[in-house]
Design an enzyme around this catalytic site. Structure first.
Site, mmCIF file in Angstrom:
data_model
loop_
_atom_site.group_PDB
_atom_site.id
_atom_site.type_symbol
_atom_site.label_atom_id
_atom_site.label_comp_id
_atom_site.label_asym_id
_atom_site.label_seq_id
_atom_site.Cartn_x
_atom_site.Cartn_y
_atom_site.Cartn_z
ATOM 1 N N GLY A 39 0.871 -1.140 -0.123
ATOM 2 C CA GLY A 39 0.029 -0.046 -0.034
ATOM 3 C C GLY A 39 0.862 1.064 -0.044
ATOM 4 N N SER A 40 0.111 2.420 -0.150
ATOM 5 C CA SER A 40 0.938 3.784 -0.075
ATOM 6 C C SER A 40 0.125 4.718 0.100
ATOM 7 C CB SER A 40 1.426 4.012 -1.432
ATOM 8 O OG SER A 40 0.374 4.042 -2.404
ATOM 9 N N GLY A 41 0.608 5.747 0.957
ATOM 10 C CA GLY A 41 -0.165 6.706 1.438
ATOM 11 C C GLY A 41 0.618 8.198 0.996
ATOM 12 N N PHE B 168 3.335 10.487 1.157
ATOM 13 C CA PHE B 168 4.593 10.380 1.365
ATOM 14 C C PHE B 168 5.256 9.155 1.930
ATOM 15 C CE2 PHE B 168 4.621 14.832 0.510
ATOM 16 C CZ PHE B 168 3.782 15.595 1.503
ATOM 17 N N ALA B 169 4.268 8.073 1.827
ATOM 18 C CA ALA B 169 4.674 6.844 2.671
ATOM 19 C C ALA B 169 4.220 5.558 1.519
ATOM 20 C CB ALA B 169 3.894 6.649 3.884
ATOM 21 N N VAL C 67 3.888 1.459 2.150
ATOM 22 C CA VAL C 67 3.657 0.478 3.104
ATOM 23 C C VAL C 67 4.288 -1.005 2.464
ATOM 24 C CG1 VAL C 67 2.288 -1.094 4.705
ATOM 25 C CG2 VAL C 67 1.642 1.607 4.132
ATOM 26 N N LYS D 212 5.391 0.890 7.787
ATOM 27 C CA LYS D 212 5.082 2.268 6.747
ATOM 28 C C LYS D 212 6.393 3.114 6.675
ATOM 29 C CE LYS D 212 1.767 6.024 7.042
ATOM 30 N NZ LYS D 212 0.400 6.602 7.600
ATOM 31 N N ASP E 236 -9.740 12.045 7.922
ATOM 32 C CA ASP E 236 -9.487 11.463 6.661
ATOM 33 C C ASP E 236 -9.935 9.918 6.470
ATOM 34 O OD1 ASP E 236 -6.648 10.418 4.614
ATOM 35 O OD2 ASP E 236 -8.529 11.549 3.821
HETATM 36 C C1 DKG Z 1 -1.869 -1.149 4.108
HETATM 37 C C2 DKG Z 1 -1.545 -1.510 5.461
HETATM 38 C C3 DKG Z 1 -1.439 -0.817 6.565
HETATM 39 C C4 DKG Z 1 -1.172 -1.160 7.971
HETATM 40 N N1 DKG Z 1 -1.314 -2.531 8.179
HETATM 41 N N2 DKG Z 1 -1.403 -3.358 7.119
HETATM 42 C C5 DKG Z 1 -1.845 -2.961 5.835
#
Ligand code: DKG
Length: 291
Positions: A19-21, A23-24, A26, A41, A137
């Site tokens: 995953g991504s957020g 500036f991050a 994962v 993260k 958010d």
């Molecule tokens: C994307 C994510 C974030 C935190 N824990 N598991 C998965």
């Protein structure tokens, strides 16, 4: 709060991206000694005066908020590493994917399933609100399923979360356009009620697959939000109960002080555990047999 300076790689084997957020990124990681899996993260630090990367103040806030929370519907933080470029949060791993993907696979959910998901989200959110923390958010991308076939959810990504207190005034244009409340659009004071508006948007989407205020441009979306310009389009809502619509109506209230709170929602008949109703039915059934 001391962050570990030694290399993450010494104790964890880094796996693939999950995953991504903002500036991050994962990544799935494995604790070498036990084989236990976590989510790491990797948050880029802002270097110099640049725009890229998160400010240390914001990273510290996300960590301090996560450390103060402990609930089955809220992601857990285990430890933190720091390098010159990044801060790395070792988080609980959830592998069920985003609620967002779950909806898009089915287009929309039945009321029972939607009510069960929203109930879980409300219990996690109650833990935040009881600690005077607003997520700010909330959207389907930030709600993860524990695993593929469970309805257990976890709230993730506290990058925009804020401690709400009567004294200081929190205002900021943030979050994703279609989920933000009128007070965010108008740059007015934010509060716990700001999250409740987003719960309304998420519920509307779970039940219909459509987004209530989304316009053809961000400006049009903002206008729809501040004008409360939404409807229960018959095309999507003809089979939706009045109870579900009432639940949503109580959240799409412009004045944050008049908006339903997390406790109001948990006690709303659309959410209150169905098993109580089943219990009542069973009891009344027995009475009928007797007399
Ligand atoms: C994307 C994510 C974030 C935190 N824990 N598991 C998965």
């Amino acid at each position: 709060y001391a962050f570990k300076k030694e290399s993450l790689e010494l104790t964890y084997e880094v796996g693939d991206d999950i995953g991504s957020g903002n500036f991050a990124v994962v990544r799935r990681v494995t604790y070498r000694d036990s084989g236990q899996e976590y989510a790491a993260k990797f948050i880029r630090k802002r270097r110099g005066g640049g725009r890229k990367g998160a400010r240390m103040e914001d990273i510290h806030k996300e960590i301090s908020i996560l450390r103060s929370l402990d609930h089955r519907n809220v992601i857990s933080l285990y430890e933190v590493f720091e390098t010159s470029q990044e801060v790395i949060l070792i988080l609980e791993l959830v592998t069920g994917g985003e609620l967002f993907d779950h909806i898009s696979r089915k287009d929309h959910l039945g009321e029972e399933e939607a009510s069960a998901f929203i109930g879980q989200i409300l219990h996690g959110l109650k833990h935040l609100h009881d600690n005077n923390i607003a997520h700010l958010d909330l959207k389907p991308e930030n709600i993860m399923l524990l695993d593929r076939n469970s309805q257990s959810i976890k709230l993730i990504d506290f990058g925009l979360a804020q401690r709400i207190s009567e004294k200081e005034d929190i205002r900021a244009l943030m979050g994703t356009a279609e989920f933000i409340a009128p007070e965010v659009v108008s740059y007015e004071r934010l509060s716990l009620a700001t999250d409740m508006w987003s719960i309304g948007v998420i519920t509307y989407i779970l039940l219909s697959g459509a987004s209530p205020f989304l316009g053809d441009s961000q400006q049009e979306t903002y206008h729809n939000i501040t004008a409360l310009n939404y409807e229960f389009d018959q095309e999507y809502f003809e089979n939706t109960s009045d109870l579900a619509k009432d639940f949503i109506r109580r959240l799409f209230v412009k004045n944050p002080r008049k908006r339903a709170t997390v406790d109001d929602c948990i006690n709303h008949a659309w959410i209150r555990p169905k098993k109580q109703n089943e219990e009542l039915q069973r009891k009344s059934a027995v009475i009928n047999i007797d007399n």
